[in-house]
Motif scaffolding. Structure first.
Motif, PDB file in Angstrom:
ATOM      1  N   THR A 122     -44.001 -35.978 -73.238  1.00 29.05           N
ATOM      2  CA  THR A 122     -43.734 -37.174 -74.029  1.00 29.05           C
ATOM      3  C   THR A 122     -43.419 -38.377 -73.143  1.00 29.05           C
ATOM      4  O   THR A 122     -42.974 -38.245 -72.010  1.00 29.05           O
ATOM      5  N   TYR A 123     -43.651 -39.560 -73.708  1.00 23.95           N
ATOM      6  CA  TYR A 123     -43.458 -40.828 -73.003  1.00 23.95           C
ATOM      7  C   TYR A 123     -42.629 -41.758 -73.879  1.00 23.95           C
ATOM      8  O   TYR A 123     -42.534 -41.570 -75.092  1.00 23.95           O
ATOM      9  N   GLY A 124     -42.101 -42.791 -73.263  1.00 25.22           N
ATOM     10  CA  GLY A 124     -41.492 -43.875 -74.012  1.00 25.22           C
ATOM     11  C   GLY A 124     -42.572 -44.847 -74.448  1.00 25.22           C
ATOM     12  O   GLY A 124     -43.735 -44.476 -74.625  1.00 25.22           O
ATOM     13  N   ASN A 125     -42.219 -46.104 -74.585  1.00 27.94           N
ATOM     14  CA  ASN A 125     -43.168 -47.115 -75.044  1.00 27.94           C
ATOM     15  C   ASN A 125     -43.958 -47.651 -73.849  1.00 27.94           C
ATOM     16  O   ASN A 125     -43.749 -48.765 -73.378  1.00 27.94           O
ATOM     17  N   VAL A 126     -44.903 -46.822 -73.330  1.00 29.86           N
ATOM     18  CA  VAL A 126     -45.660 -47.191 -72.136  1.00 29.86           C
ATOM     19  C   VAL A 126     -47.076 -47.603 -72.505  1.00 29.86           C
ATOM     20  O   VAL A 126     -47.569 -47.316 -73.599  1.00 29.86           O
ATOM     21  N   THR A 127     -47.761 -48.256 -71.591  1.00 28.20           N
ATOM     22  CA  THR A 127     -49.119 -48.728 -71.826  1.00 28.20           C
ATOM     23  C   THR A 127     -50.145 -47.634 -71.539  1.00 28.20           C
ATOM     24  O   THR A 127     -49.838 -46.607 -70.933  1.00 28.20           O
ATOM     25  N   ASN A 128     -51.383 -47.877 -71.980  1.00 34.24           N
ATOM     26  CA  ASN A 128     -52.437 -46.861 -71.899  1.00 34.24           C
ATOM     27  C   ASN A 128     -52.706 -46.366 -70.484  1.00 34.24           C
ATOM     28  O   ASN A 128     -53.018 -45.192 -70.273  1.00 34.24           O
ATOM     29  N   VAL A 163     -50.786 -45.694 -68.089  1.00 34.63           N
ATOM     30  CA  VAL A 163     -49.863 -44.638 -67.670  1.00 34.63           C
ATOM     31  C   VAL A 163     -50.355 -43.284 -68.167  1.00 34.63           C
ATOM     32  O   VAL A 163     -50.401 -42.301 -67.421  1.00 34.63           O
ATOM     33  N   TYR A 164     -50.749 -43.232 -69.436  1.00 36.73           N
ATOM     34  CA  TYR A 164     -51.296 -41.995 -69.999  1.00 36.73           C
ATOM     35  C   TYR A 164     -52.547 -41.551 -69.244  1.00 36.73           C
ATOM     36  O   TYR A 164     -52.696 -40.379 -68.875  1.00 36.73           O
ATOM     37  N   LEU A 165     -53.466 -42.490 -69.037  1.00 41.79           N
ATOM     38  CA  LEU A 165     -54.764 -42.149 -68.444  1.00 41.79           C
ATOM     39  C   LEU A 165     -54.635 -41.689 -67.004  1.00 41.79           C
ATOM     40  O   LEU A 165     -55.292 -40.726 -66.578  1.00 41.79           O
ATOM     41  N   ARG A 166     -53.780 -42.351 -66.234  1.00 42.11           N
ATOM     42  CA  ARG A 166     -53.632 -41.956 -64.825  1.00 42.11           C
ATOM     43  C   ARG A 166     -52.978 -40.584 -64.695  1.00 42.11           C
ATOM     44  O   ARG A 166     -53.248 -39.854 -63.731  1.00 42.11           O
ATOM     45  N   ASP A 167     -52.127 -40.216 -65.635  1.00 40.74           N
ATOM     46  CA  ASP A 167     -51.531 -38.884 -65.589  1.00 40.74           C
ATOM     47  C   ASP A 167     -52.574 -37.791 -65.824  1.00 40.74           C
ATOM     48  O   ASP A 167     -52.482 -36.706 -65.252  1.00 40.74           O
ATOM     49  N   VAL A 168     -53.573 -38.073 -66.663  1.00 39.30           N
ATOM     50  CA  VAL A 168     -54.677 -37.120 -66.836  1.00 39.30           C
ATOM     51  C   VAL A 168     -55.504 -37.070 -65.551  1.00 39.30           C
ATOM     52  O   VAL A 168     -55.850 -35.998 -65.048  1.00 39.30           O
ATOM     53  N   GLU A 169     -55.807 -38.233 -64.989  1.00 39.56           N
ATOM     54  CA  GLU A 169     -56.616 -38.311 -63.775  1.00 39.56           C
ATOM     55  C   GLU A 169     -55.983 -37.531 -62.619  1.00 39.56           C
ATOM     56  O   GLU A 169     -56.678 -36.785 -61.904  1.00 39.56           O
ATOM     57  N   ASN A 170     -54.662 -37.687 -62.440  1.00 41.95           N
ATOM     58  CA  ASN A 170     -54.018 -37.068 -61.284  1.00 41.95           C
ATOM     59  C   ASN A 170     -53.500 -35.654 -61.560  1.00 41.95           C
ATOM     60  O   ASN A 170     -52.906 -35.030 -60.692  1.00 41.95           O
ATOM     61  N   GLY A 171     -53.719 -35.145 -62.782  1.00 42.32           N
ATOM     62  CA  GLY A 171     -53.379 -33.760 -63.083  1.00 42.32           C
ATOM     63  C   GLY A 171     -51.979 -33.525 -63.607  1.00 42.32           C
ATOM     64  O   GLY A 171     -51.603 -32.373 -63.860  1.00 42.32           O
ATOM     65  N   ARG A 172     -51.185 -34.585 -63.781  1.00 37.09           N
ATOM     66  CA  ARG A 172     -49.858 -34.382 -64.379  1.00 37.09           C
ATOM     67  C   ARG A 172     -50.001 -33.884 -65.824  1.00 37.09           C
ATOM     68  O   ARG A 172     -49.152 -33.143 -66.323  1.00 37.09           O
ATOM     69  N   THR A 173     -51.048 -34.352 -66.489  1.00 38.76           N
ATOM     70  CA  THR A 173     -51.409 -33.822 -67.806  1.00 38.76           C
ATOM     71  C   THR A 173     -52.895 -33.478 -67.781  1.00 38.76           C
ATOM     72  O   THR A 173     -53.618 -33.851 -66.846  1.00 38.76           O
ATOM     73  N   ASP A 174     -53.354 -32.774 -68.806  1.00 40.88           N
ATOM     74  CA  ASP A 174     -54.759 -32.374 -68.875  1.00 40.88           C
ATOM     75  C   ASP A 174     -55.568 -33.152 -69.902  1.00 40.88           C
ATOM     76  O   ASP A 174     -56.789 -33.241 -69.786  1.00 40.88           O
ATOM     77  N   LEU A 175     -54.880 -33.702 -70.880  1.00 39.90           N
ATOM     78  CA  LEU A 175     -55.612 -34.325 -71.978  1.00 39.90           C
ATOM     79  C   LEU A 175     -54.724 -35.287 -72.753  1.00 39.90           C
ATOM     80  O   LEU A 175     -53.495 -35.229 -72.651  1.00 39.90           O
ATOM     81  N   ILE A 176     -55.367 -36.142 -73.514  1.00 40.04           N
ATOM     82  CA  ILE A 176     -54.690 -36.994 -74.492  1.00 40.04           C
ATOM     83  C   ILE A 176     -55.497 -36.911 -75.776  1.00 40.04           C
ATOM     84  O   ILE A 176     -56.694 -37.234 -75.788  1.00 40.04           O
TER      85      ILE A 176
END
Length: 282
Positions: free
Chosen positions: A172-178, A180-193
């Motif tokens: 989960t995230y706070g009120n962050v911009t897109n 932040v979500y996308l780079r976390d998928v790119e760098n492997g911190r997450t797998d999907l959105i």
């Protein structure tokens, strides 16, 4: 004896009449308050492109599909619209507490939410898609492959519920911009959105340097987005619906949609083969 019976009947009739009046007053109270003040306070995130966002280089003029729809509704009802920004997870609690009068932020209508809130008629029809890494689609071929994956999203969103339904962990995230979500998928911190098709398509278009993509094969969970209001705000709901209907009939909804969704009309139901998710309790 007859007089007592008549008195008892009149008491019952009066009680029902008072109850009816009380109910009517309650449903109209929120609208009367807003109309008297000449202002409606609307919650939105300000970080959800292209529904509610600040244009690049500006932190003063909020805009977006949802924002401009709300401004148009305000104009037609003779109201000033004051936007208050909250993270996605805080919008519904802000309505409950009375800090805002309503919320517009690509909020999906669900049976569970309808138990606690009133919704306008839908102003947007869409479905869910999934952002994954570009090189390997994050190892996902079907929704069942989410088991053991990490999905980025808000804790209380429908998209988070879909992720959990298929066995993913939700970061989960706070009120962050897109980005932040996308780079976390790119760098492997997450797998999907998992999110809305229109929103994700345009987020990717706005951030082409990030190596993520829409999954080419997964379209699921058709959605309706609507304005959220307090449960007992019947008159306010009616006013908003009447205005939305006018905007639909005169082409205003289509015009605003095409401005923010690359010429596409999100105010009409999509003609797509979309998978319904069985057993998802929303």
């Amino acid at each position: 004896m007859k007089n007592k019976a008549l008195f008892f009947i009149l008491m019952i009739v009066s009680a029902f009449a008072l109850a009816a009046c009380g109910s009517s007053d309650q449903t109209g109270e929120k609208w009367s308050e807003i109309e008297e003040q000449g202002e409606v306070v609307v919650g939105t995130s300000g970080t959800l492109y292209p529904a509610s966002f600040y244009p690049e280089g500006s932190d003063e003029e909020l805009t977006g599909y949802d924002v401009e729809i709300m401004r148009e509704i305000g104009d037609r009802l003779g109201l000033e619209v004051k936007f208050e920004e909250y993270g996605v997870d805080g919008l519904l609690s802000a309505i409950k507490s009375g800090r805002i009068d309503m919320a517009i932020n690509d909020m999906e209508v669900t049976e569970e939410r309808k138990k606690e809130f009133a919704f306008s008629d839908p102003y947007k029809y869409s479905y869910s898609t999934m952002i994954v890494r570009e090189d390997d689609l994050s190892g996902i071929e079907k929704l069942e492959d989410l088991d053991g994956k990490v999905a980025g999203g808000g804790a209380t969103t429908v998209f988070a519920e879909i992720s959990r339904h298929f066995g993913a962990e939700v970061k989960t995230y706070g009120n962050v911009t897109n980005d932040v979500y996308l780079r976390d998928v790119e760098n492997g911190r997450t797998d999907l959105i998992i999110n809305d098709y229109y929103l994700q398509s345009l987020a990717l278009k706005a951030l082409p340097d990030i190596d993520v993509t829409l999954h080419p094969d997964l379209k699921f969970h058709p959605t309706n987005s609507a304005i959220v209001m307090p449960k007992d705000a019947g008159t306010l709901q009616q006013k908003v619906n009447e205005t939305l209907n006018e905007m639909r009939e005169d082409g205003t909804l289509t015009e605003i949609s095409k401005e923010f969704f690359g010429g596409k009309d999100a105010s009409k139901k999509p003609d797509e083969d979309i998978r319904e998710i069985e057993g998802l309790d929303l």
